[in-house]
Design a protein around this motif. Structure first.
Motif, PDB file in Angstrom:
ATOM      1  N   PHE A 264       0.842  -1.199   0.000  1.00 24.85           N
ATOM      2  CA  PHE A 264       0.000   0.000   0.000  1.00 24.85           C
ATOM      3  C   PHE A 264       0.880   1.253   0.000  1.00 24.85           C
ATOM      4  O   PHE A 264       0.641   2.203  -0.749  1.00 24.85           O
ATOM      5  N   GLY A 265       1.884   1.266   0.873  1.00 22.90           N
ATOM      6  CA  GLY A 265       2.751   2.419   0.976  1.00 22.90           C
ATOM      7  C   GLY A 265       3.521   2.686  -0.302  1.00 22.90           C
ATOM      8  O   GLY A 265       3.670   3.840  -0.724  1.00 22.90           O
ATOM      9  N   CYS A 266       3.992   1.615  -0.949  1.00 21.43           N
ATOM     10  CA  CYS A 266       4.743   1.765  -2.191  1.00 21.43           C
ATOM     11  C   CYS A 266       3.873   2.374  -3.284  1.00 21.43           C
ATOM     12  O   CYS A 266       4.316   3.272  -4.017  1.00 21.43           O
ATOM     13  N   TYR A 267       2.628   1.933  -3.367  1.00 24.20           N
ATOM     14  CA  TYR A 267       1.742   2.447  -4.419  1.00 24.20           C
ATOM     15  C   TYR A 267       1.384   3.911  -4.174  1.00 24.20           C
ATOM     16  O   TYR A 267       1.346   4.712  -5.113  1.00 24.20           O
ATOM     17  N   ASP A 275       3.937  12.331 -13.401  1.00 30.36           N
ATOM     18  CA  ASP A 275       3.632  11.381 -14.470  1.00 30.36           C
ATOM     19  C   ASP A 275       3.669   9.948 -13.956  1.00 30.36           C
ATOM     20  O   ASP A 275       4.267   9.058 -14.557  1.00 30.36           O
ATOM     21  N   SER A 276       3.014   9.724 -12.836  1.00 27.38           N
ATOM     22  CA  SER A 276       3.056   8.437 -12.142  1.00 27.38           C
ATOM     23  C   SER A 276       2.369   7.328 -12.928  1.00 27.38           C
ATOM     24  O   SER A 276       1.395   7.560 -13.647  1.00 27.38           O
ATOM     25  N   ILE A 277       2.873   6.102 -12.749  1.00 23.70           N
ATOM     26  CA  ILE A 277       2.207   4.946 -13.359  1.00 23.70           C
ATOM     27  C   ILE A 277       0.851   4.700 -12.706  1.00 23.70           C
ATOM     28  O   ILE A 277       0.038   3.938 -13.241  1.00 23.70           O
ATOM     29  N   ALA A 278       0.595   5.329 -11.559  1.00 22.59           N
ATOM     30  CA  ALA A 278      -0.720   5.198 -10.916  1.00 22.59           C
ATOM     31  C   ALA A 278      -1.822   5.720 -11.830  1.00 22.59           C
ATOM     32  O   ALA A 278      -2.981   5.316 -11.709  1.00 22.59           O
ATOM     33  N   PHE A 285       3.516  -2.800 -14.157  1.00 21.82           N
ATOM     34  CA  PHE A 285       4.600  -3.766 -14.190  1.00 21.82           C
ATOM     35  C   PHE A 285       5.926  -3.141 -14.615  1.00 21.82           C
ATOM     36  O   PHE A 285       6.961  -3.796 -14.584  1.00 21.82           O
ATOM     37  N   ARG A 286       5.902  -1.884 -15.016  1.00 23.16           N
ATOM     38  CA  ARG A 286       7.132  -1.208 -15.400  1.00 23.16           C
ATOM     39  C   ARG A 286       7.890  -0.652 -14.196  1.00 23.16           C
ATOM     40  O   ARG A 286       9.024  -0.217 -14.334  1.00 23.16           O
ATOM     41  N   SER A 287       7.246  -0.652 -13.042  1.00 21.78           N
ATOM     42  CA  SER A 287       7.905  -0.168 -11.832  1.00 21.78           C
ATOM     43  C   SER A 287       8.607  -1.332 -11.135  1.00 21.78           C
ATOM     44  O   SER A 287       7.963  -2.229 -10.606  1.00 21.78           O
ATOM     45  N   ARG A 288       9.930  -1.304 -11.144  1.00 20.97           N
ATOM     46  CA  ARG A 288      10.683  -2.387 -10.508  1.00 20.97           C
ATOM     47  C   ARG A 288      10.440  -2.429  -9.009  1.00 20.97           C
ATOM     48  O   ARG A 288      10.341  -3.497  -8.410  1.00 20.97           O
ATOM     49  N   ARG A 289      10.344  -1.243  -8.400  1.00 21.13           N
ATOM     50  CA  ARG A 289      10.117  -1.192  -6.952  1.00 21.13           C
ATOM     51  C   ARG A 289       8.775  -1.825  -6.589  1.00 21.13           C
ATOM     52  O   ARG A 289       8.677  -2.627  -5.654  1.00 21.13           O
ATOM     53  N   LEU A 290       7.728  -1.459  -7.353  1.00 23.22           N
ATOM     54  CA  LEU A 290       6.402  -2.004  -7.077  1.00 23.22           C
ATOM     55  C   LEU A 290       6.372  -3.503  -7.345  1.00 23.22           C
ATOM     56  O   LEU A 290       5.795  -4.269  -6.562  1.00 23.22           O
ATOM     57  N   MET A 291       6.991  -3.941  -8.429  1.00 21.61           N
ATOM     58  CA  MET A 291       6.983  -5.365  -8.767  1.00 21.61           C
ATOM     59  C   MET A 291       7.774  -6.194  -7.754  1.00 21.61           C
ATOM     60  O   MET A 291       7.399  -7.320  -7.427  1.00 21.61           O
TER      61      MET A 291
END
Length: 331
Positions: A264-267, A275-278, A285-291
């Protein structure tokens, strides 16, 4: 008489109509997978015809979602013209035939419902609900996407619907627990609220609030502060319902809660970036941290789905620590 802008637009080709179905959003159906895993872990049903049901079930979900996307993009074309990136969408930039658009919508909806009818039972009912949710969200007189907060709540209902479809692919004889559905729903609201927050911050800074409200009417009822608070409320509600589910159905999942909180915190952190992927969840899936965070969380949940830890059962029992056991207590 058609406007000059309409006459200047090129006529769409077949592949342009197919882009309305947004096949690049197929990644959103990842929300079906927890339903598959949990139905098997909690119910242990026979898997004799499961592979066939899972394949057909995913085709149903994709077809119905595509129908919803078609009607969404068509009815939003005048509003998307005011969005910094969505004005490039085919429904905005090309001249489409309304008849062909509605034929495409009916084709995807028809394929989805026909296959869902073959699956039968509750799966068919929830497939109809999935299709109806797109109409409630996009079509007048309701068009919930124009109403602040209701837009988030009505859009995120697709999350528990997807979970239920996944569950019913594995175990058509039962339904997911209500606590799990509510956790999934409010969790989805958190994701959609984060998307609204990111859009509000970026588009307001770039072109102003007036242009933003032309893109989506619901933003007239939002502020950056109200969106942040709503994300907090959605996250807390999701955590509460998730906690109820964890304790009631598989207490081992409690050990995964810190990882879920981290997700939750990462998102939310991502939604704060320019220009967030949110704003485009299909690209998450392009966010390595989120993945990486998601991968660790899913792995922990998978392990805990099949690992029994008897000592954790004490968490569900009422107990009180005697005062005389505390350090410094005088007898």
């Amino acid at each position: 008489m058609p406007s000059t802008a309409t006459l200047d637009r090129k006529t769409a080709r077949l592949r342009d109509y197919l882009t309305l179905a947004r096949f690049d959003h197929i990644t959103k159906h990842v929300f079906i997978i927890p339903g598959l895993i949990l139905a098997y872990a909690l119910r242990e049903p026979s898997l004799l015809d499961a592979p066939q049901r899972v394949v057909i079930g995913f085709v149903v979900a994709i077809a119905i979602a595509s129908a919803n996307y078609v009607i969404n993009e068509w009815l939003d074309r005048e509003f998307d013209a005011h969005h910094p990136s969505k004005h490039h969408r085919k429904a905005v930039s090309l001249q489409l035939s309304p008849a062909l658009v509605y034929v495409e919508y009916l084709a995807f909806a028809g394929v989805g419902l026909l296959l869902a009818a073959w699956m039968g039972g509750s799966f068919f009912v929830f497939s109809i609900v999935f299709l109806a949710s797109g109409l409630v969200y996009n079509v007048q007189p309701i068009r919930s996407k124009d109403r602040p907060f209701l837009d988030v709540i009505s859009e995120s209902v697709n999350n528990p619907i997807r979970l239920t479809l996944g569950w019913l692919m594995i175990d058509p004889s039962s339904m997911p627990p209500v606590s799990l559905l509510l956790a999934y729903w409010t969790g989805g609201a958190f994701l959609m609220g984060s998307k609204r927050l990111s859009e509000y911050r970026d588009i307001t800074a770039a072109v102003g609030l007036e242009t933003l409200t032309r893109y989506r009417k619901s933003f007239a009822g939002y502020t950056a502060e109200s969106l942040v608070v709503s994300c907090l409320v959605y996250a807390m509600l999701s955590s509460f319902f998730l906690g109820v589910f964890l304790i009631k159905y598989r207490v081992e999942y409690v050990l995964a809660f810190p990882f879920i909180a981290g997700l939750f915190g990462c998102y939310l952190w991502l939604s704060m970036l320019p220009d967030s992927i949110a704003q485009r969840p299909e690209r998450m899936f392009r966010s390595r941290r989120l993945m990486a965070t998601l991968g660790v969380t899913v792995s922990v949940l998978l392990v805990l789905s099949f690992l029994d830890l008897a000592g954790l059962s004490t968490l569900t029992n009422r107990s009180f620590t005697p005062a005389d056991m505390l350090p410094g207590h005088r007898k």
